[in-house]
Design an enzyme around this catalytic site. Structure first.
Site, PDB file in Angstrom:
ATOM      1  CE  LYS A  22      72.811   4.846  36.343  1.00 24.55           C
ATOM      2  NZ  LYS A  22      73.488   3.567  36.064  1.00 24.55           N
ATOM      3  NE  ARG A  91      73.630   3.080  40.374  1.00 25.24           N
ATOM      4  CZ  ARG A  91      72.557   3.814  40.673  1.00 25.24           C
ATOM      5  NH1 ARG A  91      72.593   4.683  41.672  1.00 25.24           N
ATOM      6  NH2 ARG A  91      71.458   3.702  39.966  1.00 25.24           N
ATOM      7  N   GLY A 100      70.795  -0.131  30.402  1.00 22.43           N
ATOM      8  CA  GLY A 100      71.236  -1.518  30.389  1.00 22.43           C
ATOM      9  C   GLY A 100      72.389  -1.815  29.452  1.00 22.43           C
ATOM     10  CG  MET A 102      77.819   1.269  29.090  1.00 22.42           C
ATOM     11  SD  MET A 102      78.466   2.911  29.209  1.00 22.42           S
ATOM     12  CE  MET A 102      77.163   3.792  29.987  1.00 22.42           C
ATOM     13  NE  ARG A 335      66.096   6.838  32.929  1.00 20.59           N
ATOM     14  CZ  ARG A 335      66.585   5.623  32.865  1.00 20.59           C
ATOM     15  NH1 ARG A 335      67.868   5.434  32.787  1.00 20.59           N
ATOM     16  NH2 ARG A 335      65.788   4.585  32.903  1.00 20.59           N
ATOM     17  CG  HIS A 451      59.566   3.315  -5.497  1.00 25.52           C
ATOM     18  ND1 HIS A 451      58.364   2.646  -5.464  1.00 25.52           N
ATOM     19  CD2 HIS A 451      59.363   4.438  -6.226  1.00 25.52           C
ATOM     20  CE1 HIS A 451      57.488   3.337  -6.170  1.00 25.52           C
ATOM     21  NE2 HIS A 451      58.067   4.427  -6.652  1.00 25.52           N
ATOM     22  CB  SER A 782      62.127  25.031  -5.960  1.00 31.27           C
ATOM     23  OG  SER A 782      61.699  23.949  -5.172  1.00 31.27           O
ATOM     24  CB  CYS A 850      60.245  20.906  -3.995  1.00 32.77           C
ATOM     25  SG  CYS A 850      61.409  20.756  -5.344  1.00 32.77           S
ATOM     26  CE1 TYR A 870      58.650  26.051  -1.593  1.00 30.37           C
ATOM     27  CE2 TYR A 870      59.017  28.395  -1.969  1.00 30.37           C
ATOM     28  CZ  TYR A 870      58.934  27.090  -2.452  1.00 30.37           C
ATOM     29  OH  TYR A 870      59.136  26.834  -3.777  1.00 30.37           O
TER      30      TYR A 870
END
Ligand code: ADP
Ligand code: MG
Ligand code: MG
Length: 901
Positions: A22, A91, A100, A102, A335, A451, A782, A850, A870
């Site tokens: 700010k 502020r 909002g 603080m 901002r 899961h 892998s 993987c 990869y």
């Protein structure tokens, strides 16, 4: 001595760390020449020091006095001056916006004496007392810690007594009365009088803002947003301007474009005759900003000009707070604005079109997570209705279907064309067919990485899990909510995986054009949609930029084909266990129960053509691209019936006086002999290959023959064989010998050379630490980061996620689950060590990932830095990984961390 305070004209946007977002924004607007009420900022450093030592840094008071004098001169008013008092706002404002969370205190400087001065200098008595009561309320709650309700109920009592609905109808005398009431509230609740010394008001407000950094809600917010706890907040002290200054005054918020869609235009809210928080707090209905044009054309024009200026200056969507004080426009905050996923893509593409930012910058402004969100259908709005339950928003999107309570029912109804939602307490691999058939999965237990959640996300299914208020009764085929609502099988419900809510009945659904575009593989008919165009463009730019390849984890030809449309450059993990399920379980059972080699060979022989057909299909779908086939991994008893179920079945038969099925007895004996206390660490992976004769040979033969078939059909198959759960080079050497022998046999028999490369998963610490030796055997690595995380941490995921992860997260042991985002320090270190030592032995060794982490944005970034070749992830995550692999290449200067938080 350190400088604790900066005037607005001494700072700028680059100083957000010291001045907070700010403060930096106010300084930047001041520097740009926008009308910002004069003021100064106390640094975050001063706050940190205060919170650490419990005392203000030495010299802070003197500095404050000096800056105050400058401010008084600029304002032409003095703090505490009974004739022309200066009023101040104090502020909060941290490095990262914490909206909002603080505190802020407005109208500081009003006292019983100065209130008359304020009334006298053009404002009038009503305005002066309105400001005074606001100060009393904010000071009372923020500085003295009193409950806001104390003030609100006093206000309501007054309005009721006067028969008024709106604050604005209160007269000057009403407000003067209210001021007395509020003072009395403070005296009795806080045990002290409201200070009549403006400097005391100021000093104590500054300290209260410092303290508000550590308020419970601020801490909670930081934890959720991964904002460090030790940054502290800056404090902005600024001349007040007044939106409550009569009819030509008001206050509002505005955006340079629509933060929901990203489209250009005028967006915001305006509230006439109001101050500060009134707009956001919704005390009264605000007007759409466009109406300011009628109310005050000059202020409106000026505002639009500033918005355009700010957007060009910041080269991004900005939001602002402003106030019109008796016809004069003041800018109070700006901002970089938060935005939806949709808006992020549109804005990035638009700004690149407008030449404000480069393609690389555009890419930096969107995230893989946002792209993921665009793939799911949505509810047009589910906010207006009360949900049946809240759970964890595990997999975003929207789904509607009939409630079903087991997998088989889901499959049955789906086959008949019905849309269903599968509801379970929690899911297991056995629920997979039902999950595939369902539109959404809803569970009453488990978290984001249960899961149900992992599988649903992988499949791109909507999922809400851990909806604990629901009592799920699978036997009774229904669930019950705490208020007694019963939802029975067949009742239609709507599941909002974005919000984590469940609703009774049908909410309106919107399909995602981005998913349609990705499914079709090109922008085609959808180019008319600017969102699709934006995604298409950024993804293409990403593909040109990234170093890592992106493969997919896919077990079926359909998944392989979809992954390919989504841009996968091969399959990094094809699991083979599902090839032993369903009808084929019988054959696996026969293999396990075999009493002789002949019986076992027969069972394996029956499996061979089935498995070969599986491989042929997948190789065809991925023609020309690498396909990494993992040999069977799970313990064999997973393919046998459940021990408890078998025992119950046998007991029931006996109780009825029947002779139990001999097959059941045999099965139970096998299940009991194979029982493992901890199957995850038991007889599985490469260990199976070394002790279960013939099984792996069958798999390799099936694959080799599939390769031959594909070549004969004119295809271009690129299969690789991957051995799971290797801990030592010797294990791999033994299996590899067997594999190469089978490959040689098939080569001889078919007259075709099928020399497939053989590599290993690195998913045990020992493998990572002896990678140099393992690479003598392995032709590729892998990283199975799921198991590697489990074994490095010594945690079984399914057990820990429900049991104690919430507590671990709350206590900050980690800020995200290591099963969601790779743990760099531990697991990541293993990956680095193994890659370095593997490549020392075998230069150019191909390495990939993987595990689930292959589709997680933060983890993808790590893998890029670690030099892997990869990542492989579920088909739906492929576009996300493509985008993130490219973003990983952008240097840090480009990347917008923080600014958009
Ligand atoms: P938050 O970070 O919660 O938005 P702010 O510090 O921005 O808190 O202030 C709360 C409200 O008070 C905002 O609506 C803001 O515009 C208003 N406000 C802050 N300072 C002033 C000022 N000097 N004059 C008028 N209104 C102000
Ligand atoms: Mg604000
Ligand atoms: Mg594994």
């Amino acid at each position: 001595m350190a400088k604790n305070i900066y005037d607005f004209d001494e700072g700028g946007r680059e100083m957000a760390g010291l001045l907070g977002g700010k403060g930096a924004g106010l300084a930047e607007m001041t520097r740009m020449g926008l009308p910002v009420p004069p003021g100064f900022t106390v640094t975050t450093e001063a706050c940190r020091s205060y919170l650490l030592t419990g005392a203000e840094p030495a010299g802070l008071r003197d500095e404050l006095e000096r800056h105050l004098s400058v401010l008084e001169r600029a304002a032409g008013r003095r703090l505490g001056d009974p004739h022309a008092p200066l009023l101040l706002s104090v502020r909060s404002g941290a490095r990262f916006s914490m909206p909002g969370m603080m505190e802020t205190v407005l109208d500081i400087g009003l006292t019983d004496a100065t209130v008359h001065g304020l009334a006298g200098t053009g404002g009038g008595k009503r305005f002066a007392y309105d400001s005074y009561r606001r100060l009393l309320q904010m000071y009372g709650s923020t500085v003295l810690g009193l409950h806001r309700g104390l003030f609100e109920s006093a206000l309501t009592r007054l309005k009721t007594a006067r028969g008024l609905a709106d604050d604005r109808a209160l007269t000057a005398d009403d407000l003067a009365d209210l001021v007395e009431v509020y003072k009395a509230v403070i005296r009795s609740a806080a045990g002290e009088d409201f200070p009549q010394d403006p400097r005391e008001q100021l000093h104590r407000s500054v300290q209260a803002v410092f303290h508000s950094w550590n308020s419970e809600r601020a801490r909670l917010y930081r934890r959720r947003e991964h904002i460090p706890d030790d940054l502290g907040t800056a404090v902005n002290i600024q001349m007040m301007v007044f939106g409550n200054h009569g009819p030509r005054s008001g206050t509002g918020v505005a955006f340079t474009r629509d933060p929901a869609t990203g489209r250009p235009g005028v967006y915001g809210d305006y509230l006439a005759g109001a101050q500060g928080e009134d707009v956001v707090s919704g005390v009264r209905d605000a007007l759409p900003l466009a109406e300011l044009e009628q109310l005050d054309p000059a202020a409106y024009r000026a505002l639009r000009g500033y918005l355009a200026l700010l957007e060009t200056h910041y080269r991004d969507l900005c939001d602002v707070e402003f106030t019109v004080d008796d016809g004069t426009l003041w800018m109070l905050q700006t901002r970089i604005g938060k935005r939806t996923a949709e808006a992020a893509f549109r804005i990035a593409a638009q700004l690149a079109d407008e030449g404000l930012i480069t393609q690389d910058e555009a890419l930096a402004r969107v995230t893989g997570e946002q792209l993921g969100r665009l793939l799911f259908p949505r509810f047009a709005d589910s906010t207006g209705r009360r949900p049946l339950a809240h759970g964890v928003p595990a997999s975003p999107g929207a789904a509607i279907g009939a409630a079903v309570f087991d997998s088989a029912e889901a499959v049955r109804r789906a086959a008949a064309g019905e849309k269903v939602v599968l509801i379970r307490r929690e899911t297991t691999p056995d629920d997979l067919p039902g999950m595939v058939a369902a539109q959404a999965v809803l569970t009453s237990r488990g978290g984001k990485t249960s899961h149900a959640a992992v599988v649903a996300r992988g499949m791109g299914k909507v999922c809400v899990c851990g909806a604990e208020q629901l009592t799920v009764d699978p036997a009774g085929r229904r669930f019950t909510t705490p208020d007694g609502t019963v939802v029975a099988e067949g009742d239609v419900i709507s599941v909002d995986g974005t919000a984590g809510t469940v609703h009774l009945g049908v909410l309106t659904l919107r399909t995602s054009p981005v998913a349609a575009y990705l499914e079709s593989g090109d922008a085609g008919d959808l180019v008319g949609d600017d969102l699709v165009r934006a995604v298409d463009r950024l993804l293409h730019h990403a593909d040109g930029l990234r170093r890592m390849e992106v493969r997919a984890n896919a077990d079926t030809p359909e998944d392989a084909a979809r992954a390919r449309r989504f841009g996968a450059q091969g399959i990094g993990l094809c699991r083979t266990e599902h090839m032993f399920l369903g009808e084929r379980r019988r054959l696996v059972e026969a293999m396990i129960l075999a009493r002789s080699d002949t019986e076992r060979r027969q069972a394996l022989k029956a499996l061979l053509p089935l498995q070969r057909a599986d491989f042929t299909g997948i190789l065809a779908a991925m023609d020309g691209l690498p396909v990494t086939i993992r040999l069977l991994d799970p313990p064999l008893h997973e393919f046998l019936p459940d021990r408890t179920a078998l025992t119950a079945r046998l007991a029931a038969a006996e109780a009825r006086g029947e002779t139990p099925e001999p097959h059941d007895r045999e099965l139970l004996a096998a299940v009991e002999s194979m029982h493992e206390v901890n199957p995850m660490l038991g007889l599985r992976g490469v260990r199976l290959a070394l002790v279960a004769p013939g099984l792996i040979a069958m798999q390799v033969r099936a694959l080799a023959e599939a390769v031959v078939d594909r070549r004969r059909a004119g295809g271009d198959p690129h299969a690789e064989i991957m051995v799971p759960l290797v801990a030592s080079a010797t294990e791999l050497r033994l299996v590899k010998t067997e594999i190469k022998q089978v490959l040689a046999e098939v080569s001889t028999a078919t007259g075709t050379d099928v020399d497939l490369s053989v590599g290993t998963m690195i998913e045990l610490p020992r493998a990572a630490l002896t990678a140099g030796r393992i690479a003598e055997e392995a032709e590729f690595f892998s990283y199975g980061t799921n198991d590697l995380t489990q074994t490095v941490w010594g945690m079984s995921r399914d057990d820990v996620e429900a049991e104690f992860f919430p507590a671990y997260l709350a206590q900050g042991v980690f800020d995200t689950s290591p099963f969601e985002t790779l743990d760099r320090d531990g697991v990541g270190r293993m990956v680095r060590i193994a890659t370095a030592e593997g490549r020392e032995t075998r230069p150019g060794l191909v390495t990939g990932v993987c595990g689930e982490h292959g589709g997680d944005p933060a983890s993808v970034r790590f893998f890029d830095r670690a030099g892997l070749d990869y990542v492989s992830c579920s088909p739906f995550r492929v576009p996300v990984a493509r985008l993130e692999a490219a973003r990983a290449r952008l240097d840090d200067a480009h990347r917008h961390t923080g600014d958009t938080r």
